[in-house]
Design a protein around this motif. Structure first.
Motif, mmCIF file in Angstrom:
data_model
loop_
_atom_site.group_PDB
_atom_site.id
_atom_site.type_symbol
_atom_site.label_atom_id
_atom_site.label_comp_id
_atom_site.label_asym_id
_atom_site.label_seq_id
_atom_site.Cartn_x
_atom_site.Cartn_y
_atom_site.Cartn_z
ATOM 1 N N PRO A 1 8.923 -72.150 -45.204
ATOM 2 C CA PRO A 1 10.203 -72.862 -45.162
ATOM 3 C C PRO A 1 11.280 -72.081 -44.410
ATOM 4 C CG PRO A 1 9.295 -72.889 -47.384
ATOM 5 C CD PRO A 1 8.468 -71.930 -46.588
ATOM 6 N N ILE A 2 12.205 -72.832 -43.853
ATOM 7 C CA ILE A 2 13.336 -72.239 -43.135
ATOM 8 C C ILE A 2 14.038 -71.195 -43.990
ATOM 9 C CG2 ILE A 2 15.704 -72.803 -42.402
ATOM 10 C CD1 ILE A 2 14.510 -75.339 -41.101
ATOM 11 N N LEU A 3 14.285 -71.501 -45.268
ATOM 12 C CA LEU A 3 14.965 -70.563 -46.156
ATOM 13 C C LEU A 3 14.233 -69.226 -46.226
ATOM 14 C CD1 LEU A 3 17.036 -69.780 -48.328
ATOM 15 C CD2 LEU A 3 15.580 -70.925 -50.011
ATOM 16 N N VAL A 4 12.922 -69.267 -46.326
ATOM 17 C CA VAL A 4 12.136 -68.036 -46.439
ATOM 18 C C VAL A 4 12.239 -67.210 -45.161
ATOM 19 C CG1 VAL A 4 9.818 -67.104 -46.792
ATOM 20 C CG2 VAL A 4 10.584 -69.078 -48.120
ATOM 21 N N HIS A 5 12.164 -67.864 -44.004
ATOM 22 C CA HIS A 5 12.333 -67.132 -42.737
ATOM 23 C C HIS A 5 13.672 -66.408 -42.694
ATOM 24 C CE1 HIS A 5 8.870 -68.289 -40.236
ATOM 25 N NE2 HIS A 5 8.908 -69.456 -40.876
ATOM 26 N N THR A 6 14.745 -67.111 -43.072
ATOM 27 C CA THR A 6 16.077 -66.506 -43.035
ATOM 28 C C THR A 6 16.144 -65.284 -43.942
ATOM 29 O OG1 THR A 6 17.061 -68.689 -42.627
ATOM 30 C CG2 THR A 6 18.540 -66.936 -43.353
ATOM 31 N N GLU B 1 13.682 -63.420 -45.110
ATOM 32 C CA GLU B 1 12.809 -62.329 -44.671
ATOM 33 C C GLU B 1 13.445 -61.516 -43.548
ATOM 34 O OE1 GLU B 1 8.348 -63.953 -45.864
ATOM 35 O OE2 GLU B 1 9.040 -64.147 -43.786
ATOM 36 N N LYS B 2 14.162 -62.175 -42.640
ATOM 37 C CA LYS B 2 14.852 -61.442 -41.573
ATOM 38 C C LYS B 2 15.915 -60.527 -42.168
ATOM 39 C CE LYS B 2 12.692 -63.743 -38.277
ATOM 40 N NZ LYS B 2 13.366 -64.889 -37.644
ATOM 41 N N ILE B 3 16.604 -61.013 -43.186
ATOM 42 C CA ILE B 3 17.649 -60.206 -43.821
ATOM 43 C C ILE B 3 17.040 -59.057 -44.624
ATOM 44 C CG2 ILE B 3 19.508 -60.249 -45.532
ATOM 45 C CD1 ILE B 3 20.048 -63.163 -44.596
ATOM 46 N N PHE B 4 15.954 -59.334 -45.374
ATOM 47 C CA PHE B 4 15.288 -58.281 -46.145
ATOM 48 C C PHE B 4 14.803 -57.141 -45.245
ATOM 49 C CE2 PHE B 4 13.888 -61.699 -49.398
ATOM 50 C CZ PHE B 4 15.056 -61.532 -50.126
ATOM 51 N N PRO C 1 17.097 -69.478 -39.487
ATOM 52 C CA PRO C 1 15.830 -68.748 -39.444
ATOM 53 C C PRO C 1 15.582 -68.020 -38.131
ATOM 54 C CG PRO C 1 15.426 -71.057 -39.017
ATOM 55 C CD PRO C 1 16.878 -70.945 -39.386
ATOM 56 N N THR C 2 16.341 -68.370 -37.104
ATOM 57 C CA THR C 2 16.153 -67.721 -35.802
ATOM 58 C C THR C 2 16.963 -66.439 -35.680
ATOM 59 O OG1 THR C 2 17.917 -69.057 -34.817
ATOM 60 C CG2 THR C 2 15.668 -69.921 -34.674
ATOM 61 N N LEU C 3 17.835 -66.182 -36.631
ATOM 62 C CA LEU C 3 18.591 -64.935 -36.615
ATOM 63 C C LEU C 3 17.626 -63.760 -36.719
ATOM 64 C CD1 LEU C 3 21.380 -63.519 -36.762
ATOM 65 C CD2 LEU C 3 21.231 -63.766 -39.259
ATOM 66 N N THR C 4 17.732 -62.815 -35.798
ATOM 67 C CA THR C 4 16.786 -61.704 -35.781
ATOM 68 C C THR C 4 17.306 -60.517 -36.580
ATOM 69 O OG1 THR C 4 17.697 -60.692 -33.782
ATOM 70 C CG2 THR C 4 15.990 -62.388 -33.478
ATOM 71 N N THR C 5 16.379 -59.732 -37.080
ATOM 72 C CA THR C 5 16.744 -58.515 -37.800
ATOM 73 C C THR C 5 17.510 -57.569 -36.883
ATOM 74 O OG1 THR C 5 14.849 -58.714 -39.292
ATOM 75 C CG2 THR C 5 15.795 -56.529 -39.024
ATOM 76 N N LYS C 6 17.152 -57.523 -35.615
ATOM 77 C CA LYS C 6 17.855 -56.638 -34.672
ATOM 78 C C LYS C 6 19.316 -57.038 -34.522
ATOM 79 C CE LYS C 6 17.572 -54.572 -30.074
ATOM 80 N NZ LYS C 6 16.789 -54.467 -28.820
ATOM 81 N N THR C 7 19.593 -58.335 -34.451
ATOM 82 C CA THR C 7 20.978 -58.787 -34.342
ATOM 83 C C THR C 7 21.758 -58.461 -35.612
ATOM 84 O OG1 THR C 7 20.529 -60.513 -32.712
ATOM 85 C CG2 THR C 7 22.442 -60.838 -34.128
ATOM 86 N N ILE C 8 21.135 -58.645 -36.763
ATOM 87 C CA ILE C 8 21.792 -58.276 -38.020
ATOM 88 C C ILE C 8 22.173 -56.800 -37.993
ATOM 89 C CG2 ILE C 8 21.491 -58.004 -40.511
ATOM 90 C CD1 ILE C 8 19.560 -60.431 -40.360
ATOM 91 N N ASN C 9 21.230 -55.947 -37.620
ATOM 92 C CA ASN C 9 21.504 -54.512 -37.580
ATOM 93 C C ASN C 9 22.546 -54.159 -36.525
ATOM 94 O OD1 ASN C 9 19.760 -53.937 -39.690
ATOM 95 N ND2 ASN C 9 18.020 -53.499 -38.354
ATOM 96 N N ASN C 10 22.568 -54.892 -35.426
ATOM 97 C CA ASN C 10 23.595 -54.659 -34.401
ATOM 98 C C ASN C 10 24.985 -54.974 -34.949
ATOM 99 O OD1 ASN C 10 21.877 -53.771 -32.406
ATOM 100 N ND2 ASN C 10 21.693 -55.764 -31.396
#
Length: 219
Positions: free
Chosen positions: A37-42, A44-47, A114-123
């Motif tokens: 699901p979309i929620l899970v993707h989102t 997981e990227k944050i985790f 869900p398309t938000l990447t972990t790299k962008t979060i960290n940036n």
């Protein structure tokens, strides 16, 4: 830094799209990409990022969203904030989540990203941490320009900032976020826009056709 993930909306546009197709409505956070699901993707990227604790905000359809968390063994990995009155705007949803934790820095993200990447979060986290005045700064995924901004036009989640800073502007307001961000930039809150890792990060999933566009790429 912690995260506040909003999943409290009515899902009305997606529901209307399903009705137009003569199909039984499916909550957009349950729609699947690569069999999840979309929620899970989102989440997981944050985790996978530098975020420590995650709070998921619920309102409308709360039981359906809680069921997704249970199905994927995520209920114990997040804190839950529930709007007592689900008929509130996004600012009120975030205010409710911030009431007892303003003295922290947060990532604010929508559950349907869900398309938000972990790299962008960290940036975003890095830019905020290294800013000259982090307590008066917002690092945000760009919509137009990158770098220091002089307008908040078109901006929304995801972004990072100090809890007390945002709380001052959303307290006792019931609105969307963009008018509040515009007010903040007029008051000389510093905004720094981060470039996306890929174009999909700039897509919002409000309608079924947007979901299909992302699904075509992600699977």
């Amino acid at each position: 830094m912690d995260a506040i993930v909003t999943a409290a909306g009515k899902n009305s546009r997606m529901i209307n799209d399903f009705k137009k197709m003569n199909k039984k409505p499916v909550h957009k956070l349950r729609l699947e990409l690569n069999n999840k699901p979309i929620l899970v993707h989102t989440l997981e990227k944050i985790f996978a990022s530098e975020i420590e604790e995650v709070t998921v905000c619920l309102g409308h359809h709360k039981e359906e969203i809680l069921n997704i968390l249970r199905e994927y063994s995520l209920e114990d990995k997040v804190n839950i904030s529930i709007n007592e009155n689900p008929e509130v705007g996004l600012s009120k949803t975030i205010e409710n989540a911030l009431k007892n934790g303003q003295d922290k820095y947060y990532l604010y993200a929508a559950a349907d990203q869900p398309t938000l990447t972990t790299k962008t979060i960290n940036n975003m986290i890095k830019v905020l941490r290294e800013s000259e005045h982090p307590e008066n700064t917002i690092s945000i995924l760009r919509r137009r320009k990158t770098g220091k901004l002089d307008t908040a036009e078109g901006l929304g989640m995801p972004f990072c900032c100090y809890g007390k800073l945002l709380y001052r502007y959303i307290y006792d307001k019931d609105d969307n976020l963009n008018p509040i961000l515009r007010e903040m930039i007029k008051d000389n809150v510093e905004f720094y826009a981060i470039k996306e890792e890929n174009e999909l990060e700039l897509l919002n999933i409000n309608h079924y056709e947007e979901y299909l566009k992302i699904k075509k790429t992600m699977g």
